[in-house]
Design a protein around this motif. Structure first.
Motif, PDB file in Angstrom:
ATOM      1  N   VAL A  36      -7.535  17.101  -4.550  1.00 46.66           N
ATOM      2  CA  VAL A  36      -6.761  18.216  -3.984  1.00 46.66           C
ATOM      3  C   VAL A  36      -7.177  19.553  -4.589  1.00 46.66           C
ATOM      4  CG1 VAL A  36      -4.787  16.734  -3.461  1.00 46.66           C
ATOM      5  CG2 VAL A  36      -4.850  17.963  -5.652  1.00 46.66           C
ATOM      6  N   GLY A  37      -8.163  19.531  -5.492  1.00 41.86           N
ATOM      7  CA  GLY A  37      -8.655  20.780  -6.067  1.00 41.86           C
ATOM      8  C   GLY A  37      -7.993  21.137  -7.378  1.00 41.86           C
ATOM      9  N   TRP A  78       0.982  24.725  -8.646  1.00 44.03           N
ATOM     10  CA  TRP A  78      -0.275  24.405  -7.971  1.00 44.03           C
ATOM     11  C   TRP A  78      -0.143  23.162  -7.093  1.00 44.03           C
ATOM     12  CZ3 TRP A  78      -4.318  26.361  -6.068  1.00 44.03           C
ATOM     13  CH2 TRP A  78      -5.441  25.593  -5.745  1.00 44.03           C
ATOM     14  N   VAL A  79       0.403  22.072  -7.648  1.00 47.11           N
ATOM     15  CA  VAL A  79       0.457  20.841  -6.852  1.00 47.11           C
ATOM     16  C   VAL A  79       1.462  20.949  -5.709  1.00 47.11           C
ATOM     17  CG1 VAL A  79      -0.374  19.362  -8.698  1.00 47.11           C
ATOM     18  CG2 VAL A  79       2.096  19.690  -8.414  1.00 47.11           C
ATOM     19  N   LEU A  80       2.396  21.886  -5.808  1.00 45.10           N
ATOM     20  CA  LEU A  80       3.365  22.082  -4.715  1.00 45.10           C
ATOM     21  C   LEU A  80       2.925  23.181  -3.756  1.00 45.10           C
ATOM     22  CD1 LEU A  80       6.745  21.649  -6.629  1.00 45.10           C
ATOM     23  CD2 LEU A  80       5.505  19.972  -5.250  1.00 45.10           C
ATOM     24  N   SER A  81       1.718  23.708  -3.963  1.00 47.17           N
ATOM     25  CA  SER A  81       1.177  24.703  -3.024  1.00 47.17           C
ATOM     26  C   SER A  81       0.527  23.994  -1.847  1.00 47.17           C
ATOM     27  CB  SER A  81       0.168  25.607  -3.730  1.00 47.17           C
ATOM     28  OG  SER A  81      -0.993  24.884  -4.107  1.00 47.17           O
ATOM     29  N   LYS A  82       0.405  24.702  -0.745  1.00 50.22           N
ATOM     30  CA  LYS A  82      -0.141  24.107   0.470  1.00 50.22           C
ATOM     31  C   LYS A  82      -1.667  24.247   0.522  1.00 50.22           C
ATOM     32  CE  LYS A  82       4.046  24.797   3.261  1.00 50.22           C
ATOM     33  NZ  LYS A  82       4.368  23.370   3.417  1.00 50.22           N
ATOM     34  N   PHE A  83      -2.291  23.303   1.196  1.00 48.13           N
ATOM     35  CA  PHE A  83      -3.729  23.377   1.406  1.00 48.13           C
ATOM     36  C   PHE A  83      -4.073  24.566   2.299  1.00 48.13           C
ATOM     37  CE2 PHE A  83      -3.220  18.755   0.628  1.00 48.13           C
ATOM     38  CZ  PHE A  83      -4.159  18.588  -0.378  1.00 48.13           C
ATOM     39  N   THR A  84      -5.192  25.204   2.020  1.00 47.60           N
ATOM     40  CA  THR A  84      -5.701  26.234   2.922  1.00 47.60           C
ATOM     41  C   THR A  84      -6.305  25.541   4.146  1.00 47.60           C
ATOM     42  OG1 THR A  84      -7.929  26.231   2.004  1.00 47.60           O
ATOM     43  CG2 THR A  84      -6.288  27.665   0.931  1.00 47.60           C
ATOM     44  N   TYR A  89       7.796  20.276   1.522  1.00 45.26           N
ATOM     45  CA  TYR A  89       6.684  19.655   0.803  1.00 45.26           C
ATOM     46  C   TYR A  89       5.544  19.212   1.721  1.00 45.26           C
ATOM     47  CZ  TYR A  89       9.998  19.519  -3.053  1.00 45.26           C
ATOM     48  OH  TYR A  89      10.900  19.865  -4.033  1.00 45.26           O
ATOM     49  N   GLU A  90       5.718  19.357   3.027  1.00 49.45           N
ATOM     50  CA  GLU A  90       4.664  18.931   3.939  1.00 49.45           C
ATOM     51  C   GLU A  90       3.404  19.767   3.723  1.00 49.45           C
ATOM     52  OE1 GLU A  90       5.843  18.831   8.001  1.00 49.45           O
ATOM     53  OE2 GLU A  90       7.288  17.205   7.707  1.00 49.45           O
ATOM     54  N   ASN A  91       2.269  19.093   3.768  1.00 50.65           N
ATOM     55  CA  ASN A  91       0.965  19.740   3.629  1.00 50.65           C
ATOM     56  C   ASN A  91       0.752  20.357   2.245  1.00 50.65           C
ATOM     57  OD1 ASN A  91      -1.589  20.358   4.759  1.00 50.65           O
ATOM     58  ND2 ASN A  91      -0.945  22.461   5.105  1.00 50.65           N
ATOM     59  N   THR A  92       1.494  19.892   1.248  1.00 52.42           N
ATOM     60  CA  THR A  92       1.240  20.338  -0.126  1.00 52.42           C
ATOM     61  C   THR A  92       0.300  19.357  -0.816  1.00 52.42           C
ATOM     62  OG1 THR A  92       3.190  19.175  -0.991  1.00 52.42           O
ATOM     63  CG2 THR A  92       3.480  21.489  -0.333  1.00 52.42           C
ATOM     64  N   ARG A  93      -0.323  19.821  -1.885  1.00 52.63           N
ATOM     65  CA  ARG A  93      -1.316  19.002  -2.598  1.00 52.63           C
ATOM     66  C   ARG A  93      -0.707  17.714  -3.130  1.00 52.63           C
ATOM     67  NH1 ARG A  93      -5.519  22.751  -3.054  1.00 52.63           N
ATOM     68  NH2 ARG A  93      -4.691  24.810  -2.536  1.00 52.63           N
ATOM     69  N   HIS A  94       0.521  17.792  -3.612  1.00 51.23           N
ATOM     70  CA  HIS A  94       1.176  16.622  -4.192  1.00 51.23           C
ATOM     71  C   HIS A  94       1.478  15.555  -3.148  1.00 51.23           C
ATOM     72  CE1 HIS A  94       2.094  15.537  -8.182  1.00 51.23           C
ATOM     73  NE2 HIS A  94       3.363  15.842  -8.250  1.00 51.23           N
ATOM     74  N   ASN A  95       1.357  15.893  -1.863  1.00 57.72           N
ATOM     75  CA  ASN A  95       1.645  14.935  -0.798  1.00 57.72           C
ATOM     76  C   ASN A  95       0.388  14.295  -0.224  1.00 57.72           C
ATOM     77  OD1 ASN A  95       4.370  15.527  -1.101  1.00 57.72           O
ATOM     78  ND2 ASN A  95       4.754  15.536   1.095  1.00 57.72           N
ATOM     79  N   VAL A 134       0.880  -1.174   0.000  1.00 60.45           N
ATOM     80  CA  VAL A 134       0.000   0.000   0.000  1.00 60.45           C
ATOM     81  C   VAL A 134       0.912   1.217   0.000  1.00 60.45           C
ATOM     82  CG1 VAL A 134      -1.880   1.225   1.117  1.00 60.45           C
ATOM     83  CG2 VAL A 134      -1.751  -1.274   1.288  1.00 60.45           C
ATOM     84  N   VAL A 135       0.896   1.945  -1.103  1.00 59.27           N
ATOM     85  CA  VAL A 135       1.878   3.001  -1.357  1.00 59.27           C
ATOM     86  C   VAL A 135       1.195   4.360  -1.399  1.00 59.27           C
ATOM     87  CG1 VAL A 135       3.715   3.768  -2.902  1.00 59.27           C
ATOM     88  CG2 VAL A 135       3.102   1.326  -2.814  1.00 59.27           C
ATOM     89  N   GLY A 136       1.706   5.303  -0.634  1.00 52.86           N
ATOM     90  CA  GLY A 136       1.267   6.692  -0.739  1.00 52.86           C
ATOM     91  C   GLY A 136       2.346   7.492  -1.446  1.00 52.86           C
ATOM     92  N   LEU A 137       1.946   8.303  -2.423  1.00 54.14           N
ATOM     93  CA  LEU A 137       2.929   9.066  -3.197  1.00 54.14           C
ATOM     94  C   LEU A 137       3.061  10.484  -2.662  1.00 54.14           C
ATOM     95  CD1 LEU A 137       2.171   7.993  -6.873  1.00 54.14           C
ATOM     96  CD2 LEU A 137       3.589   6.868  -5.136  1.00 54.14           C
ATOM     97  N   GLY A 138       4.280  11.012  -2.774  1.00 56.97           N
ATOM     98  CA  GLY A 138       4.552  12.380  -2.330  1.00 56.97           C
ATOM     99  C   GLY A 138       6.023  12.702  -2.497  1.00 56.97           C
TER     100      GLY A 138
END
Length: 209
Positions: free
Chosen positions: A155-156, A168-174, A36-42, A26-30
């Protein structure tokens, strides 16, 4: 017996305290690193971390170019993985683990971000193309097939068509997006538990939007 066979015997033995043979990845990508913590790509990292929290797993082992650890997920012995290769080379980690444990692609579950879904939404599929996602492209290339299950975490979408995708994918979630995302991460963990129990239809019916 070759050295790799010996390692497999040790890895699949009873010393871990887990029951049965390891039969799923079971693999999570990021991307690794504080920036990079809390970014969309993570979102994939976040989903597999939620799964580990739910089933009492951890990521204390470093192997297959990943932070990983074994856990019982829905009664099934799994290796939970967070590749440390950075996103675009995720397949190097996944293929190494799959080859070592002799796990077929159908038992490699990948969780990752999807910009076509709003935060809080999930999409579950048995297989499929990369859809422009570089991490999935890498896994397809190195497994040699598109036929592995995946959980896509919303992730929007980009705020405007002109907005740079990488930015965009390296931006953080609001904070608002994080609030919407948390239930989806919990649902992703539940869906993963069903999928490794070969209950894909049930997972899709309950959680795929």
């Amino acid at each position: 017996m070759g050295i790799f066979d010996l390692f497999r015997q040790i890895e699949s033995g009873s010393g871990s305290g887990l029951q049965g043979k390891l039969t799923w990845l079971v693999v999570g990508l990021g991307n690794i690193g504080l920036e990079y913590e809390n970014t969309r790509h993570n979102a994939g990292f976040m989903a597999v971390e939620q799964l580990a929290q739910t089933c009492g797993g951890d990521f204390r082992q470093i192997k297959f170019r990943s932070d990983c650890g074994e856990a019982m997920v829905g009664g099934v012995r799994c290796l939970l993985m967070k590749p440390t290769t950075y996103m675009n080379n995720s397949g190097e980690a996944v293929a190494a683990a799959a080859n070592f444990y002799k796990i077929s692609p159908e038992h490699v579950l990948v969780m990752y971000d999807d910009i076509s879904l709003a935060p809080g939404k999930l999409r579950i599929r048995r297989k499929g193309s990369a859809g422009g996602h570089n991490g999935i492209k890498s896994i397809i290339a190195l497994l040699g097939t598109e036929e592995f299950p995946r959980i896509r975490v919303g992730v929007g979408a980009k705020p405007t068509p002109q907005y740079d995708l990488a930015d965009w994918v390296l931006s953080k979630f609001t904070p608002e997006e994080q609030t919407a995302l948390q239930p989806a991460l919990e649902q992703a963990a539940e869906a993963a538990s069903l999928i490794v129990q070969d209950k894909m239809d049930q997972a899709m019916n309950r959680f795929s939007h």
